[in-house]
Design a protein around this motif. Structure first.
Motif, short mmCIF file in Angstrom:
data_model
loop_
_atom_site.label_atom_id
_atom_site.label_comp_id
_atom_site.label_asym_id
_atom_site.label_seq_id
_atom_site.Cartn_x
_atom_site.Cartn_y
_atom_site.Cartn_z
N ALA A 164 0.60 -1.85 -0.15
CA ALA A 164 -0.20 -0.13 0.47
C ALA A 164 1.31 0.95 0.06
N GLY A 165 2.36 1.03 0.53
CA GLY A 165 2.83 2.15 0.00
C GLY A 165 2.68 3.05 1.76
N LEU A 166 2.64 2.68 2.67
CA LEU A 166 2.40 3.22 4.07
C LEU A 166 3.54 2.79 4.43
N GLY A 167 3.96 4.16 5.24
CA GLY A 167 4.98 3.62 6.45
C GLY A 167 4.00 3.48 8.07
N LEU A 168 5.04 2.91 8.76
CA LEU A 168 4.33 2.59 10.22
C LEU A 168 3.55 3.84 10.40
N ARG A 169 4.14 4.99 10.21
CA ARG A 169 3.61 6.83 11.04
C ARG A 169 1.72 6.77 10.53
N GLU A 170 2.23 6.87 9.02
CA GLU A 170 0.77 6.71 8.46
C GLU A 170 -0.40 6.46 9.08
N LEU A 171 0.63 4.72 8.56
CA LEU A 171 -0.18 3.62 8.62
C LEU A 171 -0.90 3.76 10.32
N GLY A 172 -0.05 3.72 10.96
CA GLY A 172 -0.54 4.41 12.53
C GLY A 172 -1.50 5.22 12.73
N SER A 226 -10.21 3.13 3.77
CA SER A 226 -10.24 4.15 2.58
C SER A 226 -9.30 3.69 1.77
N PRO A 227 -9.11 4.03 0.70
CA PRO A 227 -8.97 3.07 -0.57
C PRO A 227 -7.91 3.08 0.15
N ARG A 228 -6.50 3.58 -0.01
CA ARG A 228 -5.13 3.76 0.14
C ARG A 228 -5.37 2.29 1.17
N VAL A 229 -5.57 2.20 2.52
CA VAL A 229 -5.65 0.32 3.10
C VAL A 229 -6.17 -0.44 3.00
N SER A 230 -7.35 -0.39 1.56
CA SER A 230 -8.15 -1.31 2.10
C SER A 230 -7.47 -2.47 1.24
#
Length: 83
Positions: free
Chosen positions: A34-42, A76-80
């Motif tokens: 999903a191209g996410l870092g831990l902080r962003e996903l958190g 969210s579309p980014r974390v689906s």
């Protein structure tokens, strides 16, 4: 673990849950896809980056009790791809 009466934990002790061995690998791969870092996903899922690190490394088992708002957490579309 000290047991009394066979397979029942002694009073005051709780059985430690162990996450499935592949869980952390699957979570990390989904987050990276999903191209996410831990902080962003958190921020998106309202969990601390430290908790996510512990899940990904197998040091922590996910909570059995969903937090408030959890049914919409992964819409969210980014974390689906994480649900």
């Amino acid at each position: 673990m000290v047991l009394s009466g066979g397979d029942v934990p002694a009073r005051g002790l709780r059985e430690r849950r162990v996450p499935p061995p592949e869980l952390g690998r699957v979570l990390r791969a989904a987050r990276q896809r999903a191209g996410l870092g831990l902080r962003e996903l958190g921020r998106l899922v309202r969990l601390s980056p430290g908790y996510l690190v512990n899940l990904e490394s197998g040091l922590r088992c996910p909570s059995r009790t969903p937090r408030s708002g959890s049914p919409t957490r992964f819409r969210s579309p980014r974390v689906s791809g994480l649900s």
